[in-house]
Scaffold this motif. Structure first.
Motif, PDB file in Angstrom:
ATOM      1  N   THR A 135     -23.979  46.141  -5.560  1.00 20.75           N
ATOM      2  CA  THR A 135     -23.228  45.217  -4.697  1.00 20.75           C
ATOM      3  C   THR A 135     -21.829  44.999  -5.251  1.00 20.75           C
ATOM      4  OG1 THR A 135     -24.090  43.323  -5.925  1.00 20.75           O
ATOM      5  CG2 THR A 135     -25.285  43.985  -3.928  1.00 20.75           C
ATOM      6  N   LYS A 136     -20.928  44.665  -4.370  1.00 25.36           N
ATOM      7  CA  LYS A 136     -19.546  44.431  -4.784  1.00 25.36           C
ATOM      8  C   LYS A 136     -19.368  42.959  -5.136  1.00 25.36           C
ATOM      9  CE  LYS A 136     -17.630  48.300  -2.188  1.00 25.36           C
ATOM     10  NZ  LYS A 136     -16.701  48.745  -1.136  1.00 25.36           N
ATOM     11  N   LYS A 137     -19.724  42.661  -6.358  1.00 31.09           N
ATOM     12  CA  LYS A 137     -19.615  41.295  -6.849  1.00 31.09           C
ATOM     13  C   LYS A 137     -18.927  41.279  -8.203  1.00 31.09           C
ATOM     14  CE  LYS A 137     -23.998  39.832  -4.758  1.00 31.09           C
ATOM     15  NZ  LYS A 137     -25.365  39.321  -5.058  1.00 31.09           N
ATOM     16  N   ALA A 138     -18.578  40.063  -8.610  1.00 25.07           N
ATOM     17  CA  ALA A 138     -18.060  39.861  -9.958  1.00 25.07           C
ATOM     18  C   ALA A 138     -18.601  38.550 -10.470  1.00 25.07           C
ATOM     19  CB  ALA A 138     -16.539  39.848  -9.960  1.00 25.07           C
ATOM     20  N   LEU A 139     -18.784  38.475 -11.758  1.00 24.34           N
ATOM     21  CA  LEU A 139     -19.224  37.223 -12.361  1.00 24.34           C
ATOM     22  C   LEU A 139     -17.999  36.466 -12.863  1.00 24.34           C
ATOM     23  CD1 LEU A 139     -22.181  38.536 -14.575  1.00 24.34           C
ATOM     24  CD2 LEU A 139     -22.269  37.724 -12.211  1.00 24.34           C
ATOM     25  N   ILE A 140     -17.872  35.225 -12.420  1.00 24.46           N
ATOM     26  CA  ILE A 140     -16.792  34.379 -12.926  1.00 24.46           C
ATOM     27  C   ILE A 140     -17.318  33.596 -14.122  1.00 24.46           C
ATOM     28  CG2 ILE A 140     -15.317  32.402 -12.445  1.00 24.46           C
ATOM     29  CD1 ILE A 140     -15.224  33.249  -9.563  1.00 24.46           C
ATOM     30  N   VAL A 141     -16.574  33.648 -15.203  1.00 30.25           N
ATOM     31  CA  VAL A 141     -16.946  32.888 -16.390  1.00 30.25           C
ATOM     32  C   VAL A 141     -15.990  31.705 -16.480  1.00 30.25           C
ATOM     33  CG1 VAL A 141     -17.278  32.969 -18.877  1.00 30.25           C
ATOM     34  CG2 VAL A 141     -17.706  35.014 -17.508  1.00 30.25           C
ATOM     35  N   PRO A 142     -16.427  30.487 -16.124  1.00 33.67           N
ATOM     36  CA  PRO A 142     -15.554  29.311 -16.142  1.00 33.67           C
ATOM     37  C   PRO A 142     -14.909  29.108 -17.512  1.00 33.67           C
ATOM     38  CG  PRO A 142     -17.567  28.823 -14.990  1.00 33.67           C
ATOM     39  CD  PRO A 142     -17.769  30.163 -15.624  1.00 33.67           C
ATOM     40  N   ALA A 143     -13.664  28.666 -17.493  1.00 35.67           N
ATOM     41  CA  ALA A 143     -12.882  28.537 -18.719  1.00 35.67           C
ATOM     42  C   ALA A 143     -12.559  27.082 -19.022  1.00 35.67           C
ATOM     43  CB  ALA A 143     -11.600  29.345 -18.590  1.00 35.67           C
ATOM     44  N   PHE A 144     -12.591  26.753 -20.304  1.00 36.31           N
ATOM     45  CA  PHE A 144     -12.282  25.400 -20.765  1.00 36.31           C
ATOM     46  C   PHE A 144     -11.304  25.484 -21.933  1.00 36.31           C
ATOM     47  CE2 PHE A 144     -15.595  23.351 -18.298  1.00 36.31           C
ATOM     48  CZ  PHE A 144     -16.474  24.405 -18.050  1.00 36.31           C
ATOM     49  N   GLU A 145     -10.688  24.344 -22.244  1.00 38.25           N
ATOM     50  CA  GLU A 145      -9.727  24.328 -23.343  1.00 38.25           C
ATOM     51  C   GLU A 145      -9.816  23.027 -24.126  1.00 38.25           C
ATOM     52  OE1 GLU A 145      -5.687  24.472 -22.006  1.00 38.25           O
ATOM     53  OE2 GLU A 145      -5.987  22.920 -20.491  1.00 38.25           O
ATOM     54  N   THR A 146      -9.251  23.045 -25.318  1.00 37.12           N
ATOM     55  CA  THR A 146      -9.193  21.847 -26.154  1.00 37.12           C
ATOM     56  C   THR A 146      -7.837  21.780 -26.833  1.00 37.12           C
ATOM     57  OG1 THR A 146     -10.218  20.641 -27.977  1.00 37.12           O
ATOM     58  CG2 THR A 146     -10.135  23.045 -28.170  1.00 37.12           C
ATOM     59  N   MET A 181     -19.005  16.915 -24.200  1.00 36.52           N
ATOM     60  CA  MET A 181     -17.640  17.041 -24.731  1.00 36.52           C
ATOM     61  C   MET A 181     -16.608  16.901 -23.618  1.00 36.52           C
ATOM     62  SD  MET A 181     -18.338  20.138 -27.448  1.00 36.52           S
ATOM     63  CE  MET A 181     -16.763  20.084 -28.272  1.00 36.52           C
ATOM     64  N   LEU A 182     -16.960  17.323 -22.416  1.00 35.47           N
ATOM     65  CA  LEU A 182     -16.071  17.114 -21.272  1.00 35.47           C
ATOM     66  C   LEU A 182     -15.949  15.629 -20.958  1.00 35.47           C
ATOM     67  CD1 LEU A 182     -17.150  20.011 -18.840  1.00 35.47           C
ATOM     68  CD2 LEU A 182     -14.872  19.706 -19.827  1.00 35.47           C
ATOM     69  N   ASP A 183     -17.072  14.947 -21.000  1.00 40.34           N
ATOM     70  CA  ASP A 183     -17.068  13.513 -20.704  1.00 40.34           C
ATOM     71  C   ASP A 183     -16.296  12.723 -21.753  1.00 40.34           C
ATOM     72  OD1 ASP A 183     -18.561  13.995 -18.452  1.00 40.34           O
ATOM     73  OD2 ASP A 183     -20.496  13.652 -19.453  1.00 40.34           O
ATOM     74  N   MET A 184     -16.344  13.151 -23.001  1.00 40.85           N
ATOM     75  CA  MET A 184     -15.646  12.440 -24.075  1.00 40.85           C
ATOM     76  C   MET A 184     -14.173  12.823 -24.165  1.00 40.85           C
ATOM     77  SD  MET A 184     -18.362  12.347 -27.223  1.00 40.85           S
ATOM     78  CE  MET A 184     -18.414  14.114 -27.370  1.00 40.85           C
ATOM     79  N   GLY A 185     -13.732  13.786 -23.402  1.00 45.88           N
ATOM     80  CA  GLY A 185     -12.331  14.202 -23.425  1.00 45.88           C
ATOM     81  C   GLY A 185     -11.983  15.142 -24.560  1.00 45.88           C
ATOM     82  N   THR A 186     -13.030  15.651 -25.227  1.00 44.78           N
ATOM     83  CA  THR A 186     -12.787  16.635 -26.287  1.00 44.78           C
ATOM     84  C   THR A 186     -12.420  17.986 -25.693  1.00 44.78           C
ATOM     85  OG1 THR A 186     -14.446  15.519 -27.634  1.00 44.78           O
ATOM     86  CG2 THR A 186     -13.774  17.707 -28.341  1.00 44.78           C
TER      87      THR A 186
END
Length: 704
Positions: free
Chosen positions: A588-599, A616-621
């Motif tokens: 199938t013509k698909k791609a996997l997206i890997v969500p990105a985060f930063e600190t 860690m997202l909730d704490m703002g880290t």
């Protein structure tokens, strides 16, 4: 993924699915004149022997002067005769080399001539050296196999190109690895008046595999024996070089030595500068038979046409078979067999002066050569220790080598004026495209960049990869410059799968990277990382060109298109391989997206699960990637939905979307017109969507 970039740490945490003319002049200066073969007096006093000023001392001086004048006259007659003979000869056309040669002197190659050459130094060669036609092609043969030898060849070629004034034709006997590396390198180097031909070394193995060899060069160290059979039948002469050679002069000087061969001389060699063949290095040391000290085969002049007529192939084979009955194996590869043949047939060799092969292995007599010769010609690092060889002058030779090692190869793309080059379709097309650009256009430099051909050295370090049996393997693809080298070890620790990296470096920086990598236990323990050097040229950073180079040289069915300042979550490699099967990416013509985060923090305890990540997202880290700077870049990932999703979900493409994706290896390339920072990934994702190569989808998962 977690990494350092622009003062921030980022990481990808989950996957989503996604739809995607020479002249000779003899000048003879003398004082006085001659009449009837007798010297005319040079002063009134000398013409009057009965003068009161005349003494016995004057008489002796006069007699001595007359003797010297007669000697000078004889020398002058000999020179005039030689010049007359040389001028009366017609130029000889060599069918194989397409060259014209003029010979003034023929050397004997004996030890007396060698000693004379050493004592006189290179200056003695100047007036005697036969000329090489301005545009005569010089043929050079090199045996090269593997990743490390390919790097050595580049330094050798640089030293030759730096001094050369003639067209060159390199004949490279290479294995599949070296051919891939060097073919790409020379194709992108685009050096005028240089031709490259490859010969499959693997096909030649059967010719020499019957010879046991203890030398570290292995089976490839025996292949110089079969050059008469391997090289084109119309090629009459060739210079054969080891990969660990550095030239300090124009190779045309060595090519001119061919004209000194006479009689049955067909091999030009320098005497071995160690005591190896004398058999006194240790107790019971038994080397192969050799003439005196023997000869070193790091630099060889081969008269191929005469060797073929002499049945060289049969000659060396019979010699090797006979000696192997008692020696059992070679210790110095082809050199042992060459010397055994010369021992039986000493008339074959023309002995070159020692400065054509100054051998820097341990315990050599090379110092006796360069102590007497101020202008060295060729340096030979013929020790397994290479630059770490024991020699009290090694620093001098090392600096000479490093000069070419770090020399900007782009500067060697110089034309040989007056010498027509062979038509190169790629070069002609490039020039045509450049001529169509408007130099008054404000964007001229940007438009010109896409036509720049960057010299590229693939697989700069050793690379090994074993394909996965289930066809689900994924290669991490990224590009970087010198200021991101510190990310390499961390990425290798987080991603155990294959990696393909394009590094944008200068020649000097490439050597810094090599030293850095060789000093890193982490990097040296990994064989499945392909490092591809794209050499710097121009004022822009060719980000998408680099990505394309890394993408083209993967060995897996899938690739994870990432950036160097991201660190994958631990376990992401195996997780993505499972996702490839679950989401049927093969069909199938698909791609996997890997969500990105930063600190914003440089010290961070890496999350081991999705629960830790959410905390860690909730704490703002942590923050979703570029949330404060470029929200549109990753907004379509729909992080709100990702937080609670338990099954894959599909997302739609939106303008300015630039996720990090896993795609099949047949994914379209990046548009190389984008240079520097901005819009490069955006344009790529837009093209994927426009070509309906992928359906954007996403999937909730815990990465650990």
């Amino acid at each position: 993924m977690l990494g350092i970039c622009r003062g921030r740490r980022k990481f990808l945490a989950a996957s989503l699915t996604l739809l995607f003319v020479p002249a000779f002049t003899w000048i003879y200066l003398f004082s006085g004149s001659f009449e009837d073969g007798k010297a005319v007096s040079l002063s009134p006093i000398e013409s009057q022997p009965h003068s009161p000023h005349y003494t016995a001392s004057n008489q002796r001086e006069r007699e001595s002067l007359e003797i010297r004048m007669r000697e000078v006259e004889e020398e002058n007659r000999a020179l005039r005769k030689q010049l007359s003979l040389a001028q009366s000869r017609s130029p000889t056309h060599h069918r194989g080399n397409h060259s014209k040669t003029y010979s003034m002197e023929e050397g004997t190659g004996d030890s007396e001539s060698l000693r004379a050459g050493i004592v006189a130094g290179n200056s003695s060669e100047c007036g005697q050296q036969p000329a090489v036609e301005k545009c005569e092609t010089i043929h050079v043969a090199i045996v090269c196999a593997g990743y490390n030898a390919s790097r050595d060849v580049v330094t050798l070629v640089k030293s030759v190109l730096f001094h050369r004034r003639n067209p060159l034709h390199f004949h490279l006997i290479a294995d599949a690895i070296a051919k891939q590396i060097l073919a790409t390198l020379f194709q992108t180097w685009m050096v005028p008046a240089v031709r490259i031909d490859f010969y499959d070394a693997d096909e030649l193995k059967s010719e020499v595999s019957w010879i046991p060899n203890k030398h570290y060069s292995g089976i490839y160290g025996l292949m110089k024996l079969v050059l008469t059979k391997t090289l084109p039948s119309n090629l009459e002469r060739v210079i054969v070089l080891d990969t660990d050679i550095t030239f300090a002069t124009d190779i045309a000087e060595l090519w001119a030595v061919f004209h000194k061969f006479k009689g049955q001389q067909v091999l030009g060699l320098v005497e071995n500068q160690s005591d190896w063949y004398l058999g006194n290095l240790w107790k019971n040391h038994r080397p192969w038979p050799a003439l005196g000290r023997g000869y070193n085969t790091g630099v060889i002049l081969l008269l191929l046409d005469k060797l073929r007529k002499m049945k060289w192939e049969q000659m060396w084979r019979l010699t090797a078979e006979r000696e192997l009955m008692s020696m059992l194996s070679t210790s110095l590869a082809d050199q042992d067999i060459f010397n055994a043949v010369i021992k039986q047939n000493p008339f074959l060799v023309y002995q070159l002066p020692c400065f054509w092969n100054v051998q820097l292995s341990d315990h050599t007599r090379s110092e006796q050569c360069y102590r007497d010769v101020s202008d060295l010609k060729v340096i030979h690092w013929n020790s397994p220790k290479k630059l770490r060889v024991k020699n009290k002058h090694v620093e001098f030779f090392r600096n000479l080598y490093l000069t070419f090692l770090e020399y900007d190869g782009n500067l060697l793309r110089r034309e040989l004026f007056g010498c027509p080059s062979e038509a190169d379709v790629n070069s002609e097309n490039l020039q045509k495209q450049l001529s169509e650009l408007d130099e008054d256009d404000l964007c001229y430099e940007f438009r010109r960049e896409r036509f720049t051909v960057h010299r590229t050295h693939l697989y700069f370090l050793h690379y090994e990869y074993e394909p996965a049996s289930d066809n689900t393997d994924v290669t991490l693809v990224a590009q970087l410059s010198m200021d991101r080298l510190q990310m390499l070890e961390a990425i290798c620790k987080h991603w155990e799968g294959p990696i393909s990296l394009a590094l944008y470096l200068s020649d000097a920086e490439a050597q810094q990277f090599l030293r850095y990598a060789q000093g890193s236990e982490v990097l040296m323990s990994r064989r499945n990382v392909g490092y591809h050097i794209v050499y710097k040229e121009g004022q822009f950073y060719p980000v998408n060109l680099l990505r394309n180079v890394a993408m083209k040289h993967i060995s897996t069915p899938y690739m994870f298109l990432s950036d160097i300042d991201f660190l994958p979550m631990y376990g992401l490699y195996e997780y993505l391989r499972k996702s490839v099967i679950q989401l049927d990416l093969a069909n199938t013509k698909k791609a996997l997206i890997v969500p990105a985060f930063e600190t914003l923090r440089y010290r961070l305890s890496f999350p081991k699960s999705k629960a830790e990540l959410l905390s860690m997202l909730d704490m703002g880290t942590l923050f979703t990637f570029r949330y404060h700077v470029w929200t549109k870049g990753h907004a379509p990932t729909n992080f709100a939905k990702w937080r609670t999703a338990t099954t894959p979900y599909q997302v739609e493409w939106e303008a300015d979307f630039e996720p990090y994706v896993v795609v099949r290896r047949d994914c379209p390339e990046y548009d190389r017109r984008f240079v520097g920072f901005g819009w490069n990934k955006v344009a790529h994702i837009m093209e994927l969507d426009a070509q309906v190569l992928c359906c954007f989808g996403a999937r909730l998962h815990v990465i650990f």
